[in-house]
Design an enzyme around this catalytic site. Structure first.
Site: not given
Ligand code: UD1
Ligand code: CA
Length: 450
Positions: A10, A15, A80, A103-104, A140, A154, A226
Protein backbone atom coordinates in the site's frame (compact mmCIF):
# COMPACT_ATOMS: atom_id res chain seq x y z
CA UNK A 1 -0.13 -26.68 6.50
CA UNK A 2 -2.63 -24.45 4.71
CA UNK A 3 -1.09 -21.08 3.93
CA UNK A 4 -2.46 -17.68 3.01
CA UNK A 5 -0.09 -15.01 1.76
CA UNK A 6 -0.64 -11.41 2.73
CA UNK A 7 1.52 -9.09 0.66
CA UNK A 8 1.80 -5.50 1.85
CA UNK A 9 1.86 -3.12 -1.08
CA UNK A 10 0.00 0.00 0.00
CA UNK A 11 2.96 2.32 0.59
CA UNK A 12 3.67 5.27 -1.63
CA UNK A 13 7.40 4.86 -1.91
CA UNK A 14 8.07 8.59 -1.66
CA UNK A 15 11.77 8.17 -2.26
CA UNK A 16 11.17 6.63 -5.69
CA UNK A 17 10.06 10.11 -6.79
CA UNK A 18 7.60 8.58 -9.24
CA UNK A 19 3.98 8.56 -10.38
CA UNK A 20 4.19 4.78 -10.56
CA UNK A 21 3.40 2.99 -7.27
CA UNK A 22 6.65 1.66 -5.84
CA UNK A 23 5.74 -2.03 -6.06
CA UNK A 24 5.09 -1.67 -9.80
CA UNK A 25 8.62 -0.56 -10.59
CA UNK A 26 10.23 -3.39 -12.55
CA UNK A 27 13.20 -5.52 -11.71
CA UNK A 28 14.32 -7.53 -14.73
CA UNK A 29 11.19 -6.25 -16.46
CA UNK A 30 8.71 -7.70 -13.99
CA UNK A 31 7.08 -5.51 -11.35
CA UNK A 32 8.60 -5.90 -7.89
CA UNK A 33 5.22 -7.09 -6.66
CA UNK A 34 5.29 -9.96 -9.15
CA UNK A 35 8.69 -11.03 -7.81
CA UNK A 36 7.26 -11.06 -4.30
CA UNK A 37 4.20 -13.04 -5.46
CA UNK A 38 6.37 -15.59 -7.28
CA UNK A 39 8.61 -15.95 -4.23
CA UNK A 40 5.53 -16.60 -2.09
CA UNK A 41 4.02 -19.03 -4.57
CA UNK A 42 6.50 -21.75 -3.51
CA UNK A 43 4.32 -22.17 -0.42
CA UNK A 44 1.35 -23.07 -2.68
CA UNK A 45 -0.87 -20.63 -0.81
CA UNK A 46 -4.56 -21.39 -0.66
CA UNK A 47 -5.23 -17.65 -0.79
CA UNK A 48 -3.19 -14.61 -1.67
CA UNK A 49 -4.24 -11.20 -0.46
CA UNK A 50 -2.58 -8.05 -1.74
CA UNK A 51 -3.00 -5.01 0.50
CA UNK A 52 -3.10 -2.01 -1.80
CA UNK A 53 -3.34 1.72 -1.17
CA UNK A 54 -1.39 4.11 -3.36
CA UNK A 55 -2.26 3.39 -6.99
CA UNK A 56 -4.58 0.65 -5.81
CA UNK A 57 -6.24 -0.04 -9.16
CA UNK A 58 -2.98 -0.34 -11.08
CA UNK A 59 -1.47 -2.52 -8.38
CA UNK A 60 -4.56 -4.73 -8.28
CA UNK A 61 -4.46 -5.19 -12.04
CA UNK A 62 -0.83 -6.32 -12.02
CA UNK A 63 -1.52 -8.66 -9.10
CA UNK A 64 -4.51 -10.26 -10.84
CA UNK A 65 -2.71 -10.54 -14.16
CA UNK A 66 -0.13 -12.62 -12.31
CA UNK A 67 -2.68 -14.61 -10.29
CA UNK A 68 -6.32 -14.23 -11.22
CA UNK A 69 -7.36 -15.56 -7.83
CA UNK A 70 -5.39 -12.94 -5.90
CA UNK A 71 -7.67 -10.98 -3.61
CA UNK A 72 -7.30 -7.28 -3.08
CA UNK A 73 -7.72 -5.55 0.26
CA UNK A 74 -7.62 -1.78 0.03
CA UNK A 75 -5.99 0.14 2.85
CA UNK A 76 -7.40 3.63 2.39
CA UNK A 77 -4.99 5.27 4.78
CA UNK A 78 -1.50 3.98 5.53
CA UNK A 79 -1.69 3.77 9.29
CA UNK A 80 1.10 1.23 9.67
CA UNK A 81 2.02 -2.35 8.88
CA UNK A 82 -0.27 -3.89 11.54
CA UNK A 83 -3.19 -1.87 10.23
CA UNK A 84 -2.27 -3.00 6.71
CA UNK A 85 -2.38 -6.70 7.63
CA UNK A 86 -5.67 -6.00 9.47
CA UNK A 87 -7.22 -4.97 6.13
CA UNK A 88 -6.81 -8.54 4.87
CA UNK A 89 -9.25 -9.85 7.47
CA UNK A 90 -12.35 -9.81 5.24
CA UNK A 91 -10.51 -11.35 2.32
CA UNK A 92 -9.45 -14.15 4.66
CA UNK A 93 -12.93 -14.79 5.99
CA UNK A 94 -13.36 -18.51 6.61
CA UNK A 95 -9.65 -19.18 6.10
CA UNK A 96 -8.21 -21.59 8.61
CA UNK A 97 -4.44 -21.95 8.55
CA UNK A 98 -1.27 -19.90 8.66
CA UNK A 99 -0.69 -16.43 7.34
CA UNK A 100 2.69 -15.55 5.88
CA UNK A 101 3.17 -11.80 5.57
CA UNK A 102 5.50 -10.55 2.82
CA UNK A 103 6.34 -7.06 1.61
CA UNK A 104 5.70 -6.14 -2.01
CA UNK A 105 9.02 -4.33 -2.17
CA UNK A 106 11.17 -7.28 -1.05
CA UNK A 107 11.69 -9.22 -4.27
CA UNK A 108 14.58 -11.55 -3.50
CA UNK A 109 13.29 -14.13 -1.06
CA UNK A 110 14.46 -17.64 -1.78
CA UNK A 111 12.13 -20.63 -1.61
CA UNK A 112 14.05 -22.40 1.14
CA UNK A 113 13.82 -19.35 3.40
CA UNK A 114 10.04 -19.39 3.20
CA UNK A 115 10.01 -23.13 3.73
CA UNK A 116 12.23 -22.79 6.81
CA UNK A 117 9.84 -20.17 8.20
CA UNK A 118 6.85 -22.43 7.75
CA UNK A 119 8.77 -25.31 9.29
CA UNK A 120 9.73 -23.16 12.32
CA UNK A 121 6.11 -22.07 12.62
CA UNK A 122 5.07 -25.69 13.17
CA UNK A 123 7.07 -25.54 16.43
CA UNK A 124 6.25 -21.95 17.43
CA UNK A 125 3.21 -19.69 17.59
CA UNK A 126 4.84 -16.83 15.75
CA UNK A 127 7.94 -16.69 13.53
CA UNK A 128 9.76 -13.62 12.25
CA UNK A 129 12.39 -13.61 9.51
CA UNK A 130 15.55 -11.82 10.62
CA UNK A 131 18.95 -11.14 9.12
CA UNK A 132 22.35 -9.97 10.27
CA UNK A 133 22.59 -6.46 8.84
CA UNK A 134 25.94 -5.14 7.65
CA UNK A 135 24.50 -1.71 8.42
CA UNK A 136 21.40 -1.98 10.63
CA UNK A 137 20.50 1.63 9.81
CA UNK A 138 16.73 2.11 10.05
CA UNK A 139 15.67 -1.53 10.40
CA UNK A 140 13.69 -2.81 13.36
CA UNK A 141 15.97 -4.62 15.87
CA UNK A 142 15.23 -8.14 17.06
CA UNK A 143 15.62 -8.48 20.84
CA UNK A 144 16.48 -12.16 21.35
CA UNK A 145 16.68 -14.20 24.52
CA UNK A 146 18.29 -17.47 23.46
CA UNK A 147 16.03 -18.81 20.71
CA UNK A 148 13.12 -16.73 21.90
CA UNK A 149 12.32 -13.47 20.21
CA UNK A 150 11.12 -11.18 23.00
CA UNK A 151 10.22 -8.09 20.97
CA UNK A 152 11.07 -5.94 17.99
CA UNK A 153 12.11 -2.36 18.53
CA UNK A 154 11.68 0.07 15.68
CA UNK A 155 14.69 2.26 14.90
CA UNK A 156 12.88 5.43 15.93
CA UNK A 157 11.92 3.98 19.30
CA UNK A 158 15.16 2.17 20.13
CA UNK A 159 17.52 2.96 23.01
CA UNK A 160 21.27 3.24 22.31
CA UNK A 161 21.72 -0.26 23.65
CA UNK A 162 19.04 -1.61 21.33
CA UNK A 163 20.47 0.28 18.38
CA UNK A 164 23.68 -1.70 18.85
CA UNK A 165 21.78 -4.91 17.88
CA UNK A 166 22.61 -6.02 14.34
CA UNK A 167 20.03 -8.83 14.05
CA UNK A 168 17.23 -7.04 12.19
CA UNK A 169 13.62 -7.50 11.12
CA UNK A 170 13.03 -8.31 7.45
CA UNK A 171 9.30 -7.77 7.87
CA UNK A 172 8.32 -11.35 7.05
CA UNK A 173 6.17 -13.14 9.54
CA UNK A 174 4.34 -16.46 9.87
CA UNK A 175 1.49 -17.03 12.32
CA UNK A 176 -1.85 -18.82 12.64
CA UNK A 177 -4.46 -16.57 11.00
CA UNK A 178 -6.87 -16.29 13.91
CA UNK A 179 -4.05 -15.71 16.38
CA UNK A 180 -2.46 -13.05 14.18
CA UNK A 181 -5.67 -11.05 13.89
CA UNK A 182 -6.21 -11.27 17.63
CA UNK A 183 -2.65 -10.00 18.22
CA UNK A 184 -3.18 -7.19 15.72
CA UNK A 185 -6.35 -6.16 17.56
CA UNK A 186 -4.17 -5.47 20.59
CA UNK A 187 -1.63 -3.30 18.72
CA UNK A 188 -1.67 0.40 19.61
CA UNK A 189 -0.08 3.40 17.96
CA UNK A 190 1.61 5.10 20.90
CA UNK A 191 5.09 5.19 19.37
CA UNK A 192 7.43 7.64 17.70
CA UNK A 193 5.65 7.38 14.32
CA UNK A 194 2.09 7.21 15.60
CA UNK A 195 1.65 4.06 13.46
CA UNK A 196 0.24 0.63 14.15
CA UNK A 197 3.39 -1.46 13.99
CA UNK A 198 3.08 -5.09 12.93
CA UNK A 199 6.28 -5.64 14.86
CA UNK A 200 4.39 -5.07 18.14
CA UNK A 201 2.67 -8.45 17.79
CA UNK A 202 5.86 -10.06 19.05
CA UNK A 203 5.78 -8.47 22.48
CA UNK A 204 2.00 -8.96 22.74
CA UNK A 205 2.40 -12.65 21.96
CA UNK A 206 5.19 -13.00 24.54
CA UNK A 207 2.99 -11.31 27.16
CA UNK A 208 0.41 -14.01 26.44
CA UNK A 209 3.07 -16.66 27.07
CA UNK A 210 3.27 -17.74 23.41
CA UNK A 211 6.38 -19.13 21.67
CA UNK A 212 8.01 -16.63 19.35
CA UNK A 213 11.23 -17.16 17.42
CA UNK A 214 13.22 -15.72 14.55
CA UNK A 215 14.57 -17.56 11.51
CA UNK A 216 17.64 -16.02 9.87
CA UNK A 217 18.46 -15.59 6.20
CA UNK A 218 21.24 -13.71 4.45
CA UNK A 219 20.77 -10.01 3.94
CA UNK A 220 20.68 -10.15 0.15
CA UNK A 221 17.31 -11.90 0.29
CA UNK A 222 15.68 -9.24 2.39
CA UNK A 223 16.95 -6.38 0.28
CA UNK A 224 14.16 -3.82 0.12
CA UNK A 225 13.78 -1.23 -2.62
CA UNK A 226 13.16 2.34 -1.53
CA UNK A 227 14.83 4.48 -4.20
CA UNK A 228 15.82 4.37 -7.87
CA UNK A 229 19.36 3.61 -6.76
CA UNK A 230 18.05 0.62 -4.77
CA UNK A 231 16.07 -0.41 -7.84
CA UNK A 232 19.15 -0.36 -10.05
CA UNK A 233 21.11 -2.26 -7.41
CA UNK A 234 18.30 -4.81 -7.11
CA UNK A 235 18.26 -5.28 -10.87
CA UNK A 236 22.01 -5.85 -10.84
CA UNK A 237 21.63 -8.42 -8.07
CA UNK A 238 18.90 -10.13 -10.05
CA UNK A 239 20.97 -10.19 -13.24
CA UNK A 240 24.02 -11.61 -11.49
CA UNK A 241 21.95 -14.35 -9.92
CA UNK A 242 20.06 -15.21 -13.11
CA UNK A 243 23.26 -15.37 -15.20
CA UNK A 244 24.94 -17.60 -12.64
CA UNK A 245 21.92 -19.93 -12.70
CA UNK A 246 22.01 -20.15 -16.51
CA UNK A 247 25.72 -20.93 -16.50
CA UNK A 248 25.09 -23.63 -13.92
CA UNK A 249 22.37 -25.11 -16.07
CA UNK A 250 24.69 -25.48 -19.03
CA UNK A 251 23.98 -22.34 -21.03
CA UNK A 252 27.02 -20.63 -22.54
CA UNK A 253 27.12 -16.87 -22.00
CA UNK A 254 30.15 -15.61 -23.86
CA UNK A 255 30.20 -12.34 -21.93
CA UNK A 256 27.75 -12.91 -19.07
CA UNK A 257 27.81 -9.36 -17.75
CA UNK A 258 26.55 -8.01 -21.10
CA UNK A 259 23.48 -10.25 -21.30
CA UNK A 260 20.34 -8.67 -19.88
CA UNK A 261 17.73 -11.16 -18.70
CA UNK A 262 14.07 -10.86 -17.78
CA UNK A 263 12.60 -12.41 -14.67
CA UNK A 264 10.94 -15.16 -16.71
CA UNK A 265 13.65 -15.88 -19.30
CA UNK A 266 14.03 -19.61 -19.94
CA UNK A 267 17.07 -20.89 -21.86
CA UNK A 268 17.89 -24.53 -22.55
CA UNK A 269 21.13 -26.40 -22.11
CA UNK A 270 23.93 -26.00 -24.66
CA UNK A 271 22.44 -22.86 -26.07
CA UNK A 272 25.03 -20.18 -26.77
CA UNK A 273 24.27 -16.54 -26.03
CA UNK A 274 26.77 -14.16 -27.60
CA UNK A 275 27.59 -10.75 -26.06
CA UNK A 276 25.11 -7.90 -25.75
CA UNK A 277 21.83 -9.74 -26.02
CA UNK A 278 18.70 -8.34 -24.35
CA UNK A 279 15.83 -10.56 -23.23
CA UNK A 280 12.49 -8.86 -22.65
CA UNK A 281 9.62 -10.63 -20.91
CA UNK A 282 8.23 -13.95 -22.09
CA UNK A 283 11.15 -15.54 -23.92
CA UNK A 284 11.86 -19.25 -24.07
CA UNK A 285 14.86 -20.60 -25.95
CA UNK A 286 15.22 -24.35 -26.29
CA UNK A 287 18.45 -26.32 -26.07
CA UNK A 288 21.18 -26.04 -28.63
CA UNK A 289 20.15 -22.70 -30.13
CA UNK A 290 22.47 -19.77 -30.78
CA UNK A 291 21.55 -16.17 -30.10
CA UNK A 292 24.19 -14.06 -31.74
CA UNK A 293 25.44 -10.67 -30.60
CA UNK A 294 23.27 -7.55 -30.27
CA UNK A 295 19.93 -9.29 -30.62
CA UNK A 296 16.76 -8.20 -28.81
CA UNK A 297 14.10 -10.79 -27.95
CA UNK A 298 10.72 -10.48 -26.24
CA UNK A 299 7.59 -12.61 -26.04
CA UNK A 300 8.98 -15.23 -28.39
CA UNK A 301 9.97 -18.86 -28.61
CA UNK A 302 13.16 -20.15 -30.22
CA UNK A 303 13.43 -23.88 -30.88
CA UNK A 304 16.37 -26.23 -30.85
CA UNK A 305 19.13 -25.55 -33.33
CA UNK A 306 17.83 -22.15 -34.42
CA UNK A 307 20.33 -19.36 -35.02
CA UNK A 308 19.22 -15.79 -34.34
CA UNK A 309 21.20 -12.65 -35.14
CA UNK A 310 23.54 -10.92 -34.98
CA UNK A 311 21.38 -7.80 -34.75
CA UNK A 312 18.02 -9.55 -34.91
CA UNK A 313 14.82 -8.43 -33.26
CA UNK A 314 12.22 -10.99 -32.19
CA UNK A 315 9.01 -9.35 -31.03
CA UNK A 316 5.98 -10.83 -29.29
CA UNK A 317 4.49 -13.80 -31.06
CA UNK A 318 7.64 -14.76 -32.95
CA UNK A 319 7.70 -18.57 -33.04
CA UNK A 320 10.84 -20.08 -34.50
CA UNK A 321 10.78 -23.80 -35.22
CA UNK A 322 13.85 -26.04 -35.18
CA UNK A 323 16.87 -25.13 -37.26
CA UNK A 324 15.50 -21.82 -38.48
CA UNK A 325 17.85 -18.96 -39.33
CA UNK A 326 17.04 -15.35 -38.53
CA UNK A 327 19.86 -13.11 -39.60
CA UNK A 328 21.07 -9.54 -39.29
CA UNK A 329 18.61 -6.64 -39.20
CA UNK A 330 15.61 -8.90 -39.38
CA UNK A 331 12.48 -8.16 -37.35
CA UNK A 332 9.93 -10.91 -36.69
CA UNK A 333 6.60 -10.13 -35.02
CA UNK A 334 3.61 -12.40 -34.46
CA UNK A 335 4.84 -14.87 -37.02
CA UNK A 336 5.54 -18.58 -37.17
CA UNK A 337 8.69 -19.58 -38.97
CA UNK A 338 8.56 -23.30 -39.69
CA UNK A 339 11.40 -25.78 -39.50
CA UNK A 340 14.51 -24.96 -41.47
CA UNK A 341 13.14 -21.71 -42.91
CA UNK A 342 15.57 -18.82 -43.37
CA UNK A 343 15.13 -15.07 -43.09
CA UNK A 344 18.71 -14.02 -43.23
CA UNK A 345 18.94 -10.34 -44.07
CA UNK A 346 17.18 -7.00 -43.62
CA UNK A 347 13.57 -8.11 -43.52
CA UNK A 348 10.34 -7.48 -41.67
CA UNK A 349 8.08 -10.48 -41.20
CA UNK A 350 4.97 -9.56 -39.20
CA UNK A 351 1.55 -11.22 -38.81
CA UNK A 352 2.70 -14.06 -40.99
CA UNK A 353 3.41 -17.73 -41.26
CA UNK A 354 6.38 -19.05 -43.19
CA UNK A 355 6.44 -22.73 -44.18
CA UNK A 356 9.23 -25.24 -43.71
CA UNK A 357 12.47 -24.84 -45.67
CA UNK A 358 11.28 -21.59 -47.23
CA UNK A 359 13.90 -18.97 -48.00
CA UNK A 360 13.04 -15.31 -47.57
CA UNK A 361 15.35 -13.09 -49.60
CA UNK A 362 17.03 -9.95 -48.36
CA UNK A 363 14.87 -6.90 -47.87
CA UNK A 364 11.54 -8.69 -47.87
CA UNK A 365 8.66 -6.87 -46.19
CA UNK A 366 5.28 -8.22 -45.20
CA UNK A 367 3.16 -5.09 -45.63
CA UNK A 368 0.81 -6.06 -42.81
CA UNK A 369 -0.67 -2.68 -41.93
CA UNK A 370 -2.94 -0.63 -44.17
CA UNK A 371 -2.97 2.29 -41.78
CA UNK A 372 -6.08 1.02 -40.01
CA UNK A 373 -6.00 -2.77 -39.78
CA UNK A 374 -3.42 -5.55 -39.64
CA UNK A 375 -3.51 -8.36 -42.18
CA UNK A 376 -1.89 -11.75 -42.46
CA UNK A 377 0.65 -13.08 -44.94
CA UNK A 378 0.73 -16.85 -45.45
CA UNK A 379 3.78 -18.30 -47.14
CA UNK A 380 3.90 -22.05 -47.81
CA UNK A 381 6.73 -24.56 -47.59
CA UNK A 382 9.74 -24.66 -49.93
CA UNK A 383 8.98 -21.18 -51.23
CA UNK A 384 11.65 -18.88 -52.57
CA UNK A 385 10.85 -15.24 -51.91
CA UNK A 386 13.14 -13.10 -54.07
CA UNK A 387 15.01 -10.18 -52.57
CA UNK A 388 13.07 -7.00 -51.99
CA UNK A 389 9.66 -8.61 -52.34
CA UNK A 390 6.79 -6.62 -50.86
CA UNK A 391 3.99 -8.92 -49.72
CA UNK A 392 0.87 -6.78 -49.48
CA UNK A 393 -1.31 -8.57 -46.92
CA UNK A 394 -3.72 -10.24 -46.82
CA UNK A 395 -1.98 -12.53 -49.27
CA UNK A 396 -1.01 -16.17 -49.65
CA UNK A 397 1.95 -17.70 -51.45
CA UNK A 398 1.51 -21.42 -52.11
CA UNK A 399 3.99 -24.23 -51.49
CA UNK A 400 6.93 -24.38 -53.83
CA UNK A 401 6.18 -20.97 -55.35
CA UNK A 402 8.68 -18.28 -56.16
CA UNK A 403 8.57 -14.49 -56.31
CA UNK A 404 10.88 -12.55 -58.55
CA UNK A 405 13.18 -10.01 -56.99
CA UNK A 406 11.50 -6.68 -56.43
CA UNK A 407 8.03 -8.07 -56.84
CA UNK A 408 5.10 -6.37 -55.15
CA UNK A 409 2.76 -9.25 -54.41
CA UNK A 410 -0.84 -8.05 -54.24
CA UNK A 411 -2.59 -11.23 -55.39
CA UNK A 412 -2.33 -14.79 -54.08
CA UNK A 413 0.38 -16.88 -55.71
CA UNK A 414 -0.56 -20.46 -56.58
CA UNK A 415 1.67 -23.33 -55.50
CA UNK A 416 4.72 -23.74 -57.72
CA UNK A 417 3.91 -20.53 -59.62
CA UNK A 418 6.33 -17.69 -60.21
CA UNK A 419 5.03 -14.23 -59.38
CA UNK A 420 6.65 -11.34 -61.20
CA UNK A 421 5.29 -7.87 -60.63
CA UNK A 422 7.78 -5.23 -61.60
CA UNK A 423 8.35 -2.84 -64.50
CA UNK A 424 9.90 -4.56 -67.53
CA UNK A 425 13.53 -3.65 -68.14
CA UNK A 426 14.49 -1.89 -71.32
CA UNK A 427 18.17 -1.33 -72.33
CA UNK A 428 18.90 1.71 -74.52
CA UNK A 429 22.30 1.38 -76.21
CA UNK A 430 24.60 4.40 -75.80
CA UNK A 431 22.07 6.33 -73.73
CA UNK A 432 24.18 6.47 -70.59
CA UNK A 433 26.98 8.20 -72.41
CA UNK A 434 24.56 10.74 -73.97
CA UNK A 435 22.95 11.45 -70.64
CA UNK A 436 26.32 12.01 -68.92
CA UNK A 437 27.40 14.44 -71.64
CA UNK A 438 24.14 16.35 -71.42
CA UNK A 439 24.35 16.66 -67.62
CA UNK A 440 28.00 17.72 -67.66
CA UNK A 441 27.23 20.46 -70.21
CA UNK A 442 24.38 21.70 -68.06
CA UNK A 443 26.64 21.88 -64.99
CA UNK A 444 29.34 23.77 -66.93
CA UNK A 445 26.76 26.40 -68.03
CA UNK A 446 25.64 26.91 -64.43
CA UNK A 447 29.23 27.23 -63.16
CA UNK A 448 29.89 29.90 -65.85
CA UNK A 449 26.81 31.91 -64.90
CA UNK A 450 27.85 31.96 -61.22
C1 UD1 B 1 9.37 -2.20 8.43
C2 UD1 B 1 9.41 -2.83 9.82
C3 UD1 B 1 10.85 -2.89 10.29
C4 UD1 B 1 11.68 -3.71 9.30
C5 UD1 B 1 11.54 -3.10 7.90
C6 UD1 B 1 12.20 -4.05 6.89
C7 UD1 B 1 7.33 -2.20 10.93
C8 UD1 B 1 6.68 -1.30 11.91
N1 UD1 B 1 8.63 -2.02 10.73
O1 UD1 B 1 9.83 -0.87 8.57
O2 UD1 B 1 10.92 -3.52 11.57
O3 UD1 B 1 13.03 -3.73 9.70
O4 UD1 B 1 10.17 -2.96 7.52
O5 UD1 B 1 12.18 -3.46 5.62
O6 UD1 B 1 6.67 -3.07 10.39
N2 UD1 B 1 2.88 -0.73 4.25
C9 UD1 B 1 1.52 -0.78 3.99
N3 UD1 B 1 0.68 -0.03 4.74
C10 UD1 B 1 1.12 0.76 5.75
C11 UD1 B 1 2.50 0.80 6.01
C12 UD1 B 1 3.35 0.03 5.24
O7 UD1 B 1 1.08 -1.49 3.09
O8 UD1 B 1 0.26 1.41 6.39
C13 UD1 B 1 3.77 -1.56 3.43
C14 UD1 B 1 4.76 -0.75 2.61
O9 UD1 B 1 4.24 -0.47 1.34
C15 UD1 B 1 5.96 -1.66 2.56
C16 UD1 B 1 5.87 -2.45 3.85
O10 UD1 B 1 4.55 -2.33 4.30
O11 UD1 B 1 5.87 -2.59 1.49
C17 UD1 B 1 6.85 -1.92 4.91
O12 UD1 B 1 6.50 -0.61 5.25
P1 UD1 B 1 7.58 0.52 5.52
O13 UD1 B 1 6.89 1.76 5.86
O14 UD1 B 1 8.57 0.52 4.42
O15 UD1 B 1 8.24 -0.07 6.85
P2 UD1 B 1 9.67 0.26 7.42
O16 UD1 B 1 9.63 1.54 8.11
O17 UD1 B 1 10.69 0.06 6.38
CA1 CA C 1 10.80 -0.11 4.04
Amino acid sequence: MTIALVILAAGKGTRMNSDLPKVLHPIAQAPMLVHAMRAGSVLSPERTVIVTGHGSEAVAKVAQDEDEDARIAVQEEQLGTAHAVGQARTALDGFDGDIVVLYGDTPFLQPDTLERMVEARSRNDLVILGFEAADPARYGRLVMNGDTLERIVEFKDASDEELAITFCNSGLLACDARLLFSLIDAVENNNASGEYYLTDVVEIARNRGLNVTAVACDEAQTLGVNSRADLAAADAVFQARARAELLDMGVTLMAPETVYLAADTVIGRDTVIEPNVVFGPGVTVESGATIRAFSHLEGCHVSRGAVVGPYARLRPGAELAENTRIGNFVEIKNAEIAEGAKVNHLSYIGDASVGAATNIGAGTITCNYDGVMKHKTTIGANVFIGSNTMLVAPVTVGDGAMTATGTVVTKDVLPEALAVARAKQENKPGYARKLFDMLKAKKARRDNEA
